[in-house]
Motif scaffolding. Structure first.
Motif, PDB file in Angstrom:
ATOM      1  N   HIS A  90       0.849  -1.191   0.000  1.00 22.24           N
ATOM      2  CA  HIS A  90       0.000   0.000   0.000  1.00 22.24           C
ATOM      3  C   HIS A  90       0.887   1.244   0.000  1.00 22.24           C
ATOM      4  O   HIS A  90       1.660   1.477   0.943  1.00 22.24           O
ATOM      5  N   VAL A  91       0.783   2.061  -1.029  1.00 24.00           N
ATOM      6  CA  VAL A  91       1.714   3.173  -1.205  1.00 24.00           C
ATOM      7  C   VAL A  91       1.577   4.209  -0.094  1.00 24.00           C
ATOM      8  O   VAL A  91       2.575   4.736   0.419  1.00 24.00           O
ATOM      9  N   LEU A  92       0.304   4.504   0.304  1.00 28.10           N
ATOM     10  CA  LEU A  92       0.122   5.481   1.373  1.00 28.10           C
ATOM     11  C   LEU A  92       0.622   4.937   2.704  1.00 28.10           C
ATOM     12  O   LEU A  92       1.108   5.684   3.556  1.00 28.10           O
ATOM     13  N   GLY A  93       0.514   3.635   2.890  1.00 29.87           N
ATOM     14  CA  GLY A  93       1.059   3.017   4.096  1.00 29.87           C
ATOM     15  C   GLY A  93       2.570   3.141   4.142  1.00 29.87           C
ATOM     16  O   GLY A  93       3.156   3.426   5.189  1.00 29.87           O
ATOM     17  N   ALA A  94       3.211   2.920   2.991  1.00 28.04           N
ATOM     18  CA  ALA A  94       4.670   3.050   2.929  1.00 28.04           C
ATOM     19  C   ALA A  94       5.097   4.489   3.238  1.00 28.04           C
ATOM     20  O   ALA A  94       6.059   4.719   3.982  1.00 28.04           O
ATOM     21  N   TYR A  95       4.369   5.453   2.682  1.00 27.66           N
ATOM     22  CA  TYR A  95       4.718   6.853   2.922  1.00 27.66           C
ATOM     23  C   TYR A  95       4.500   7.227   4.388  1.00 27.66           C
ATOM     24  O   TYR A  95       5.348   7.874   5.006  1.00 27.66           O
ATOM     25  N   ALA A  96       3.352   6.820   4.958  1.00 31.53           N
ATOM     26  CA  ALA A  96       3.064   7.155   6.355  1.00 31.53           C
ATOM     27  C   ALA A  96       4.069   6.498   7.290  1.00 31.53           C
ATOM     28  O   ALA A  96       4.484   7.093   8.293  1.00 31.53           O
ATOM     29  N   LEU A  97       4.492   5.272   6.978  1.00 32.32           N
ATOM     30  CA  LEU A  97       5.507   4.597   7.781  1.00 32.32           C
ATOM     31  C   LEU A  97       6.841   5.346   7.697  1.00 32.32           C
ATOM     32  O   LEU A  97       7.515   5.553   8.714  1.00 32.32           O
ATOM     33  N   ALA A  98       7.213   5.760   6.489  1.00 32.05           N
ATOM     34  CA  ALA A  98       8.450   6.519   6.308  1.00 32.05           C
ATOM     35  C   ALA A  98       8.408   7.824   7.101  1.00 32.05           C
ATOM     36  O   ALA A  98       9.384   8.213   7.747  1.00 32.05           O
ATOM     37  N   ASP A  99       7.262   8.490   7.075  1.00 29.61           N
ATOM     38  CA  ASP A  99       7.109   9.754   7.802  1.00 29.61           C
ATOM     39  C   ASP A  99       7.260   9.538   9.310  1.00 29.61           C
ATOM     40  O   ASP A  99       7.919  10.321   9.999  1.00 29.61           O
ATOM     41  N   LEU A 145       8.897   7.011  10.820  1.00 26.38           N
ATOM     42  CA  LEU A 145      10.282   6.638  11.118  1.00 26.38           C
ATOM     43  C   LEU A 145      11.210   7.839  11.002  1.00 26.38           C
ATOM     44  O   LEU A 145      12.157   7.986  11.778  1.00 26.38           O
ATOM     45  N   GLU A 146      10.933   8.708  10.041  1.00 29.43           N
ATOM     46  CA  GLU A 146      11.758   9.916   9.890  1.00 29.43           C
ATOM     47  C   GLU A 146      11.602  10.820  11.107  1.00 29.43           C
ATOM     48  O   GLU A 146      12.576  11.414  11.574  1.00 29.43           O
ATOM     49  N   HIS A 147      10.373  10.899  11.622  1.00 25.24           N
ATOM     50  CA  HIS A 147      10.127  11.690  12.834  1.00 25.24           C
ATOM     51  C   HIS A 147      10.949  11.162  14.001  1.00 25.24           C
ATOM     52  O   HIS A 147      11.407  11.936  14.850  1.00 25.24           O
ATOM     53  N   ARG A 148      11.188   9.858  14.024  1.00 30.76           N
ATOM     54  CA  ARG A 148      11.976   9.253  15.105  1.00 30.76           C
ATOM     55  C   ARG A 148      13.453   9.146  14.749  1.00 30.76           C
ATOM     56  O   ARG A 148      14.227   8.541  15.490  1.00 30.76           O
ATOM     57  N   ALA A 149      13.853   9.724  13.597  1.00 23.38           N
ATOM     58  CA  ALA A 149      15.250   9.677  13.127  1.00 23.38           C
ATOM     59  C   ALA A 149      15.723   8.245  12.941  1.00 23.38           C
ATOM     60  O   ALA A 149      16.889   7.920  13.184  1.00 23.38           O
ATOM     61  N   ASP A 150      14.826   7.402  12.478  1.00 21.01           N
ATOM     62  CA  ASP A 150      15.155   5.999  12.212  1.00 21.01           C
ATOM     63  C   ASP A 150      15.727   5.891  10.795  1.00 21.01           C
ATOM     64  O   ASP A 150      15.140   6.395   9.833  1.00 21.01           O
ATOM     65  N   ASP A 151      16.867   5.215  10.659  1.00 21.20           N
ATOM     66  CA  ASP A 151      17.526   5.113   9.355  1.00 21.20           C
ATOM     67  C   ASP A 151      16.672   4.396   8.316  1.00 21.20           C
ATOM     68  O   ASP A 151      16.880   4.560   7.111  1.00 21.20           O
ATOM     69  N   ALA A 152      15.704   3.571   8.775  1.00 24.99           N
ATOM     70  CA  ALA A 152      14.861   2.827   7.828  1.00 24.99           C
ATOM     71  C   ALA A 152      13.867   3.728   7.111  1.00 24.99           C
ATOM     72  O   ALA A 152      13.208   3.291   6.150  1.00 24.99           O
ATOM     73  N   ALA A 153      13.754   4.992   7.553  1.00 26.82           N
ATOM     74  CA  ALA A 153      12.788   5.903   6.929  1.00 26.82           C
ATOM     75  C   ALA A 153      13.075   6.065   5.441  1.00 26.82           C
ATOM     76  O   ALA A 153      12.164   6.066   4.613  1.00 26.82           O
ATOM     77  N   GLY A 154      14.347   6.210   5.096  1.00 23.11           N
ATOM     78  CA  GLY A 154      14.714   6.424   3.703  1.00 23.11           C
ATOM     79  C   GLY A 154      14.299   5.277   2.803  1.00 23.11           C
ATOM     80  O   GLY A 154      13.872   5.488   1.662  1.00 23.11           O
ATOM     81  N   GLN A 155      14.413   4.055   3.345  1.00 24.12           N
ATOM     82  CA  GLN A 155      14.041   2.875   2.552  1.00 24.12           C
ATOM     83  C   GLN A 155      12.561   2.905   2.194  1.00 24.12           C
ATOM     84  O   GLN A 155      12.183   2.697   1.035  1.00 24.12           O
ATOM     85  N   TRP A 156      11.695   3.216   3.180  1.00 25.68           N
ATOM     86  CA  TRP A 156      10.257   3.215   2.918  1.00 25.68           C
ATOM     87  C   TRP A 156       9.834   4.440   2.108  1.00 25.68           C
ATOM     88  O   TRP A 156       8.889   4.362   1.315  1.00 25.68           O
ATOM     89  N   MET A 157      10.551   5.564   2.296  1.00 24.11           N
ATOM     90  CA  MET A 157      10.257   6.739   1.478  1.00 24.11           C
ATOM     91  C   MET A 157      10.545   6.427   0.012  1.00 24.11           C
ATOM     92  O   MET A 157       9.792   6.813  -0.896  1.00 24.11           O
ATOM     93  N   ARG A 158      11.634   5.690  -0.206  1.00 23.97           N
ATOM     94  CA  ARG A 158      11.972   5.305  -1.580  1.00 23.97           C
ATOM     95  C   ARG A 158      10.927   4.352  -2.149  1.00 23.97           C
ATOM     96  O   ARG A 158      10.541   4.453  -3.318  1.00 23.97           O
ATOM     97  N   VAL A 159      10.453   3.417  -1.318  1.00 23.86           N
ATOM     98  CA  VAL A 159       9.414   2.480  -1.772  1.00 23.86           C
ATOM     99  C   VAL A 159       8.168   3.245  -2.209  1.00 23.86           C
ATOM    100  O   VAL A 159       7.595   2.991  -3.278  1.00 23.86           O
ATOM    101  N   ALA A 160       7.747   4.208  -1.364  1.00 27.49           N
ATOM    102  CA  ALA A 160       6.551   4.993  -1.694  1.00 27.49           C
ATOM    103  C   ALA A 160       6.764   5.804  -2.965  1.00 27.49           C
ATOM    104  O   ALA A 160       5.870   5.906  -3.815  1.00 27.49           O
TER     105      ALA A 160
END
Length: 608
Positions: free
Chosen positions: A145-154, A156-171
């Motif tokens: 789900h593209v919106l799920g990937a974006y919301a997850l990235a957002d 994780l980014e808020h928490r400064a989690d390095d995995a944010a970039g991966q999900w942002m790229r997926v979205a």
């Protein structure tokens, strides 16, 4: 919360009848088709068809008919339709029943609805339950789900989690334009950091290139800030035509900064009228930079009242440049108290050039004590001009070490006159290498005095040059001569005299006379004296005497002695004695001694 979770929610079940081939239809035909479909689904729903109930409820929900949609969705949900459960959650959320909505989303999400998992994740995040939010958003994202990937990235980014970039790229790869834009901005930051760290071999270049690709994708999908950034990238690269197209796209979508940037692009192309149109549009949308640009445009046209109005608008928009520009406008009109008022306002807000301008204004008014702290504040904030002015202030008080410190600071930032002052100070200290380095910087920046002093340093190192003999080929010009000529061509009188002397030494009398004459006409007494010598050697003593007289009147002792000799040879003893008296008073010592002997001889001759 987006209507029905996201636009794909109702289509992902495949329950809508899709035509085998698409035709362009009018709005009337679309509405008629929807009405027919709705009627068909209503008949089927009344007959107990669960799918029809779900689709009919979704259609009514999309149309905003919550009362009509709710019984259909509840009936379908009770029969186990997960899409209906998700859409019932959306309906209840719109009615303000967030907790009941979350309950239905949970049911749909457990049943495998990615859209419901996304909606449930957002629900938990809005309530501050980040672990639950991450769990459900991850469920949604992992189901594609593209919106799920974006919301997850957002999240994780808020928490400064390095995995944010991966999900942002997926979205982004799945077509989410905001994700593409944010991914591009993250890559921009990486490229900037690499550049600031001075990475070798263009390490940051791949980041910049990839960032541009994502900006382009987001912009193509209608993201106005991405279009603005893409325009800026292209403008920096010099691709102004394409940059203008993206600025225009962004500006038409309501991005005030793009309208402002488009205005500057048009102004630089010479189209001030259309530039003003876009600046006006941006300024009316609250862009302070555009308001300042409009103010400057009207100020150039002499429309000072309109300019002042736009500068005030810029200030009201939060752009402190408006106050600084108001100060400049008042200063040019001679309204010094008002200029000081606006400069102070901008300076107190941290505008470094306003602080420098305020200090200059105070200095011009004789308030050295008041000027110094503002110069210091501006210089510490990075104003190169303020650092140079602070150097002048300290030098005027005889505090040479402090003056040199500020001159060096300004010189390191590329200030030409500051580099000249550092070069002169280093020459006084005997540090010729450092002096040469700074003089080269200043001369390269266009300072004729620096070019002359650099030439003098290089000249002093040259081995003696043998006299030019007739018939010999002229020697090539040395580096010092080239610097003398650069200074001379910029109107430096001492350099002009020196170039004339070097030309004369090469046997180029015409060139020597040209430079001597140029220096003399600009007021150089040495130029006038040397031109007289050259003319006398060429047999033009009357004209030589004219130039010697100009030099002597300007205080040149040798020229006065030459005139005394000319008049003595002509038999005009009284006039010769007068010039000899002047030569004695002007000196230098050797000239004064010779002139005294001539004066005594003329006096004896006159008394005989």
């Amino acid at each position: 919360m987006d209507v029905m979770g996201d636009k794909a929610t109702l289509l992902e079940t495949g329950r809508f009848v899709q035509p085998s081939h698409r035709e362009e239809t009018s709005p009337d035909r679309d509405e008629a088709g929807e009405a027919v479909a709705e009627a068909r689904h209503r008949v089927a729903a009344e007959a107990g068809d669960v799918e029809a109930m779900s689709v009919l409820g979704a259609m009514l929900l999309r149309r905003g008919d919550l009362d009509g949609a709710e019984p259909q969705l509840r009936a379908a949900t009770a029969a186990g339709d997960r899409a209906a459960a998700n859409n019932l959650g959306v309906l209840l959320h719109q009615r303000g029943y967030a907790e009941e909505a979350a309950g239905w989303w949970r049911i749909a999400a457990v049943a495998g609805s990615a859209a419901a998992a996304h909606a449930l994740g957002r629900h938990h995040r809005e309530r501050g339950d980040e672990p639950a939010a991450e769990y459900w958003l991850r469920q949604s994202a992992e189901q594609g789900h593209v919106l799920g990937a974006y919301a997850l990235a957002d999240l994780l980014e808020h928490r400064a989690d390095d995995a944010a970039g991966q999900w942002m790229r997926v979205a982004a790869e799945r077509g989410h334009r905001e994700a593409a834009y944010r991914l591009a901005r993250a890559l921009d930051r990486l490229a900037t950091r690499q550049a600031e760290e001075g990475a070798e071999g263009g390490v940051g270049q791949p980041f910049a290139q990839e960032a541009e690709q994502w900006h382009r994708q987001a912009a193509a999908r209608g993201h106005r800030r991405a279009a603005l950034q893409l325009g800026a990238i292209l403008e920096r690269r010099g691709e102004l035509k394409e940059a203008g197209r993206w600025y225009l796209t962004s500006a038409k979508d309501g991005e005030a900064r793009a309208a402002c940037a488009l205005g500057f692009l048009l102004r630089d192309a010479g189209d001030s009228e259309n530039a003003a149109v876009w600046w006006l549009r941006a300024a009316q949308d609250g862009d302070g930079n555009a308001a300042n640009a409009l103010g400057a445009l009207h100020a150039e046209r002499g429309e000072t009242q309109t300019a002042e109005r736009w500068y005030r608008a810029a200030m009201d928009a939060g752009d402190i440049n408006g106050a600084y520009n108001l100060g400049l406008l008042c200063a040019t009109q001679g309204r010094t108290p008002q200029a000081e008022q606006w400069y102070r306002r901008a300076a107190y807000a941290g505008h470094r050039e306003a602080a420098n301008a305020l200090a200059i204004l105070l200095l011009q008014g004789g308030d050295t004590t008041g000027a110094e702290p503002w110069f210091s504040k501006a210089a510490e904030a990075g104003s190169v001009d303020a650092a140079f002015n602070l150097g002048i202030l300290y030098a005027g008080r005889g505090e040479d070490r402090d003056a040199l410190r500020w001159y060096e600071r300004a010189a390191s930032a590329g200030h030409t006159e500051a580099a000249l002052q550092v070069g002169i100070a280093r020459l006084r200290e005997g540090d010729e290498r450092e002096a040469e380095r700074h003089l080269r910087c200043a001369a390269g920046g266009g300072s004729p005095e620096a070019a002359f002093r650099l030439a003098a340093v290089l000249d002093a190192r040259r081995p003696p040059v043998s006299p030019h003999e007739l018939g010999e080929p002229a020697q090539e010009k040395s580096e010092c001569e080239e610097w003398y000529e650069r200074a001379a061509s910029q109107g430096h009188r001492r350099a002009q005299v020196r170039v004339g002397m070097l030309a004369a030494a090469r046997g180029d009398v015409v060139e020597a006379a040209r430079w001597y004459r140029e220096a003399a006409e600009a007021g150089s007494r040495n130029g006038a004296f040397n031109l007289g010598l050259l003319l006398a050697r060429e047999g033009s003593e009357p004209e030589a005497a004219v130039w010697w007289k100009r030099a002597a009147d300007a205080g040149h002792g040798r020229a006065a002695l030459r005139l005394a000799l000319v008049y003595a040879r002509r038999g005009e003893l009284a006039e010769g004695k007068r010039w000899a008296d002047l030569a004695v008073s002007l000196g230098p010592g050797e000239v004064a001694e010779r002139a005294a002997r001539l004066r005594d001889a003329l006096r004896e001759e006159l008394s005989a």
